[in-house]
Design a protein around this motif. Structure first.
Motif, PDB file in Angstrom:
ATOM      1  N   LEU A 221      -0.494   7.165  94.051  1.00  0.00           N
ATOM      2  CA  LEU A 221       0.421   7.205  92.910  1.00  0.00           C
ATOM      3  C   LEU A 221      -0.147   6.479  91.700  1.00  0.00           C
ATOM      4  CD1 LEU A 221       3.729   6.573  94.870  1.00  0.00           C
ATOM      5  CD2 LEU A 221       3.213   8.640  93.558  1.00  0.00           C
ATOM      6  N   PHE A 222      -0.709   5.289  91.931  1.00  0.00           N
ATOM      7  CA  PHE A 222      -1.235   4.525  90.801  1.00  0.00           C
ATOM      8  C   PHE A 222      -2.563   5.082  90.309  1.00  0.00           C
ATOM      9  CE2 PHE A 222       2.030   1.604  92.124  1.00  0.00           C
ATOM     10  CZ  PHE A 222       2.454   1.068  90.923  1.00  0.00           C
ATOM     11  N   SER A 223      -3.355   5.661  91.209  1.00  0.00           N
ATOM     12  CA  SER A 223      -4.607   6.286  90.790  1.00  0.00           C
ATOM     13  C   SER A 223      -4.351   7.440  89.831  1.00  0.00           C
ATOM     14  CB  SER A 223      -5.369   6.790  92.019  1.00  0.00           C
ATOM     15  OG  SER A 223      -6.572   7.439  91.636  1.00  0.00           O
ATOM     16  N   GLU A 224      -3.274   8.180  90.076  1.00  0.00           N
ATOM     17  CA  GLU A 224      -2.913   9.285  89.183  1.00  0.00           C
ATOM     18  C   GLU A 224      -2.568   8.799  87.783  1.00  0.00           C
ATOM     19  OE1 GLU A 224       0.268  11.345  91.079  1.00  0.00           O
ATOM     20  OE2 GLU A 224      -1.012  12.298  92.586  1.00  0.00           O
ATOM     21  N   LYS A 225      -2.202   7.520  87.667  1.00  0.00           N
ATOM     22  CA  LYS A 225      -1.865   6.935  86.367  1.00  0.00           C
ATOM     23  C   LYS A 225      -3.018   6.102  85.790  1.00  0.00           C
ATOM     24  CE  LYS A 225       2.167   8.707  86.647  1.00  0.00           C
ATOM     25  NZ  LYS A 225       2.464   9.916  85.842  1.00  0.00           N
ATOM     26  N   GLY A 226      -4.189   6.222  86.397  1.00  0.00           N
ATOM     27  CA  GLY A 226      -5.343   5.487  85.884  1.00  0.00           C
ATOM     28  C   GLY A 226      -5.334   4.026  86.244  1.00  0.00           C
ATOM     29  N   MET A 227      -4.716   3.686  87.378  1.00  0.00           N
ATOM     30  CA  MET A 227      -4.649   2.304  87.826  1.00  0.00           C
ATOM     31  C   MET A 227      -5.175   2.228  89.255  1.00  0.00           C
ATOM     32  SD  MET A 227      -0.948   1.292  86.196  1.00  0.00           S
ATOM     33  CE  MET A 227      -1.302  -0.445  86.028  1.00  0.00           C
ATOM     34  N   GLU A 228      -5.685   1.061  89.619  1.00  0.00           N
ATOM     35  CA  GLU A 228      -6.392   0.932  90.896  1.00  0.00           C
ATOM     36  C   GLU A 228      -5.893  -0.273  91.691  1.00  0.00           C
ATOM     37  OE1 GLU A 228     -11.027   0.639  92.513  1.00  0.00           O
ATOM     38  OE2 GLU A 228     -10.579   0.558  90.363  1.00  0.00           O
ATOM     39  N   VAL A 229      -5.639  -0.061  92.982  1.00  0.00           N
ATOM     40  CA  VAL A 229      -5.292  -1.158  93.886  1.00  0.00           C
ATOM     41  C   VAL A 229      -6.561  -1.932  94.206  1.00  0.00           C
ATOM     42  CG1 VAL A 229      -4.416  -1.773  96.169  1.00  0.00           C
ATOM     43  CG2 VAL A 229      -3.351   0.094  94.895  1.00  0.00           C
ATOM     44  N   GLU A 230      -6.592  -3.213  93.816  1.00  0.00           N
ATOM     45  CA  GLU A 230      -7.784  -4.033  94.037  1.00  0.00           C
ATOM     46  C   GLU A 230      -7.660  -4.923  95.262  1.00  0.00           C
ATOM     47  OE1 GLU A 230      -8.986  -6.205  90.579  1.00  0.00           O
ATOM     48  OE2 GLU A 230      -9.854  -4.394  89.665  1.00  0.00           O
ATOM     49  N   GLN A 231      -6.435  -5.227  95.671  1.00  0.00           N
ATOM     50  CA  GLN A 231      -6.222  -6.121  96.807  1.00  0.00           C
ATOM     51  C   GLN A 231      -4.866  -5.830  97.420  1.00  0.00           C
ATOM     52  OE1 GLN A 231      -6.181 -10.268  95.718  1.00  0.00           O
ATOM     53  NE2 GLN A 231      -6.159 -11.013  97.825  1.00  0.00           N
ATOM     54  N   ILE A 232      -4.764  -6.017  98.744  1.00  0.00           N
ATOM     55  CA  ILE A 232      -3.494  -5.872  99.446  1.00  0.00           C
ATOM     56  C   ILE A 232      -3.237  -7.148 100.233  1.00  0.00           C
ATOM     57  CG2 ILE A 232      -2.149  -4.544 101.117  1.00  0.00           C
ATOM     58  CD1 ILE A 232      -3.838  -2.122 100.463  1.00  0.00           C
ATOM     59  N   ILE A 233      -2.065  -7.746 100.020  1.00  0.00           N
ATOM     60  CA  ILE A 233      -1.710  -9.029 100.636  1.00  0.00           C
ATOM     61  C   ILE A 233      -0.530  -8.824 101.583  1.00  0.00           C
ATOM     62  CG2 ILE A 233      -0.975 -11.408 100.201  1.00  0.00           C
ATOM     63  CD1 ILE A 233      -2.079 -11.040  97.315  1.00  0.00           C
ATOM     64  N   PRO A 234      -0.631  -9.262 102.836  1.00  0.00           N
ATOM     65  CA  PRO A 234       0.490  -9.089 103.763  1.00  0.00           C
ATOM     66  C   PRO A 234       1.632 -10.051 103.482  1.00  0.00           C
ATOM     67  CG  PRO A 234      -1.275 -10.310 104.825  1.00  0.00           C
ATOM     68  CD  PRO A 234      -1.805  -9.875 103.481  1.00  0.00           C
ATOM     69  N   MET A 235       2.857  -9.602 103.780  1.00  0.00           N
ATOM     70  CA  MET A 235       4.047 -10.448 103.725  1.00  0.00           C
ATOM     71  C   MET A 235       4.546 -10.612 105.171  1.00  0.00           C
ATOM     72  SD  MET A 235       5.974  -8.946 100.316  1.00  0.00           S
ATOM     73  CE  MET A 235       6.895 -10.451  99.998  1.00  0.00           C
ATOM     74  N   LYS A 236       4.002 -11.592 105.858  1.00  0.00           N
ATOM     75  CA  LYS A 236       4.202 -11.687 107.308  1.00  0.00           C
ATOM     76  C   LYS A 236       5.622 -12.071 107.700  1.00  0.00           C
ATOM     77  CE  LYS A 236      -0.664 -12.761 108.134  1.00  0.00           C
ATOM     78  NZ  LYS A 236      -1.639 -13.722 108.719  1.00  0.00           N
ATOM     79  N   PHE A 237       6.317 -12.828 106.863  1.00  0.00           N
ATOM     80  CA  PHE A 237       7.686 -13.220 107.193  1.00  0.00           C
ATOM     81  C   PHE A 237       8.637 -12.021 107.211  1.00  0.00           C
ATOM     82  CE2 PHE A 237       6.469 -17.638 106.019  1.00  0.00           C
ATOM     83  CZ  PHE A 237       6.935 -18.271 107.164  1.00  0.00           C
ATOM     84  N   ASP A 238       8.284 -10.975 106.470  1.00  0.00           N
ATOM     85  CA  ASP A 238       9.183  -9.823 106.378  1.00  0.00           C
ATOM     86  C   ASP A 238       9.405  -9.156 107.735  1.00  0.00           C
ATOM     87  OD1 ASP A 238       9.053 -10.382 103.655  1.00  0.00           O
ATOM     88  OD2 ASP A 238       9.148  -8.268 103.115  1.00  0.00           O
ATOM     89  N   ALA A 239       8.403  -9.189 108.596  1.00  0.00           N
ATOM     90  CA  ALA A 239       8.548  -8.565 109.913  1.00  0.00           C
ATOM     91  C   ALA A 239       9.680  -9.212 110.700  1.00  0.00           C
ATOM     92  CB  ALA A 239       7.235  -8.667 110.687  1.00  0.00           C
ATOM     93  N   TYR A 240       9.840 -10.529 110.572  1.00  0.00           N
ATOM     94  CA  TYR A 240      10.902 -11.244 111.295  1.00  0.00           C
ATOM     95  C   TYR A 240      12.271 -10.992 110.654  1.00  0.00           C
ATOM     96  CZ  TYR A 240       6.880 -13.669 113.272  1.00  0.00           C
ATOM     97  OH  TYR A 240       5.695 -13.961 113.895  1.00  0.00           O
ATOM     98  N   TYR A 241      12.316 -11.072 109.343  1.00  0.00           N
ATOM     99  CA  TYR A 241      13.569 -10.861 108.616  1.00  0.00           C
ATOM    100  C   TYR A 241      14.101  -9.450 108.847  1.00  0.00           C
ATOM    101  CZ  TYR A 241      16.496  -9.855 104.521  1.00  0.00           C
ATOM    102  OH  TYR A 241      17.509  -9.444 103.700  1.00  0.00           O
ATOM    103  N   VAL A 242      13.221  -8.462 108.699  1.00  0.00           N
ATOM    104  CA  VAL A 242      13.621  -7.071 108.871  1.00  0.00           C
ATOM    105  C   VAL A 242      14.015  -6.790 110.324  1.00  0.00           C
ATOM    106  CG1 VAL A 242      12.782  -4.688 108.805  1.00  0.00           C
ATOM    107  CG2 VAL A 242      12.311  -6.209 106.888  1.00  0.00           C
ATOM    108  N   SER A 243      13.305  -7.402 111.263  1.00  0.00           N
ATOM    109  CA  SER A 243      13.626  -7.199 112.678  1.00  0.00           C
ATOM    110  C   SER A 243      15.003  -7.766 113.022  1.00  0.00           C
ATOM    111  CB  SER A 243      12.551  -7.818 113.568  1.00  0.00           C
ATOM    112  OG  SER A 243      11.323  -7.126 113.431  1.00  0.00           O
TER     113      SER A 243
END
Length: 288
Positions: A221-243
């Motif tokens: 989606l962002f590549s189509e707009k001329g933007m690039e994902v440079e890094q991906i950071i995990p949100m580890k607490f979300d797995a517990y909250y969502v569970s």
């Protein structure tokens, strides 16, 4: 992405407000899902009218809400750490979907020049009580005046809520400085906890969540707009909250032990697959 010709991935119930059932439709091109039928613009605010919608309140009525705010304080420090690493100069920051303004309050205290938007009236009021003035939405002045030069734009679990995804992506590109950085945090439907809970996975949160992303989708989606994902950071607490929430939706109560085990296993599997329950994408204009 407004057709049901694509296959249905799952059917999910709105556990927060209406009790209605919605379909998650595959978008094969972008490797994502979308909610069908999407509420009309004048209907959408009604789906947020719940005391259980925690991001619009500062409630601490139960042990769950108290734990949520404890984890939230840690997450705020982490988010501040990420943006300071991207721009040590602490320039202009825009937070879209700022909720009750807690992130902007932390960033402002740290020296950032902050602006924010939030469509929910009560959430904006709570933010104002903390000294954070929020706009309902970015109006024309955000693009035409100096506020178009944002060094950092953040959307913490907000992109999945926007009715017009195409327009939002275009707006982000206009608002972000050429050498600026965009932080997008969204749930990941390819995570283990999503696969485990299926239609009961709390992060589907239909119909408030209109879009359901994978990392491939965000890159595309962002590549189509001329933007690039440079890094991906995990949100580890979300797995517990969502569970925890998913246990409530599936079994009628929050089974802490089972939720903890599921969250732990999700993070363990994600250590190899990188498919964490939620992910933060660090995005820049291509060819800066």
């Amino acid at each position: 992405m407004n057709t049901t010709e694509n296959p249905v991935y799952l059917r999910c119930k709105d556990h927060t407000v209406s009790g209605k059932t919605f379909s998650l439709i595959r978008d094969e091109k972008h490797q994502m899902l979308y909610t069908h039928p999407a509420p009309k613009a004048d209907e959408l605010p009604e789906y947020y009218k719940s005391e259980d919608y925690i991001s619009h309140t500062d409630a601490r009525r139960s042990w769950f809400e108290k734990i949520y705010h404890l984890v939230k304080s840690y997450a705020l420090r982490q988010k501040l750490k990420y943006i300071n690493a991207a721009d040590p100069g602490k320039g202009a920051l825009l937070d879209i979907g700022a909720g009750t303004g807690d992130f902007l309050a932390v960033a402002k205290k740290d020296g950032w020049n902050v602006n924010g938007t939030e469509p929910n009236t009560s959430a904006r009021k709570r933010a104002g009580e903390k000294g954070i003035l929020l706009f309902e939405k970015p109006d024309a002045s955000f693009v035409e005046d100096k506020r178009s030069a944002y060094d950092i734009i953040t959307m913490w679990h907000v992109l999945e809520h926007v009715p017009d995804l195409e327009r939002q992506l275009e707006e982000l590109k206009k608002l972000l400085r050429k050498n600026g950085t965009l932080f997008i945090a969204v749930p990941n439907f390819r995570s283990y906890d999503a696969e485990y809970y299926k239609e009961y996975w709390a992060a589907y949160d239909v119909p408030r969540h209109l879009w359901h992303f994978s990392s491939d989708a965000v890159r595309s989606l962002f590549s189509e707009k001329g933007m690039e994902v440079e890094q991906i950071i995990p949100m580890k607490f979300d797995a517990y909250y969502v569970s925890l929430l998913s246990e409530k939706y599936k079994n009628g109560k929050m089974n802490i032990f089972r939720a903890f085990c599921t969250g732990w296993l999700s993070n363990r599997k994600a250590a190899r697959s990188k498919e964490y329950s939620s992910l933060i994408y660090v995005i820049k204009h291509q060819n800066n």
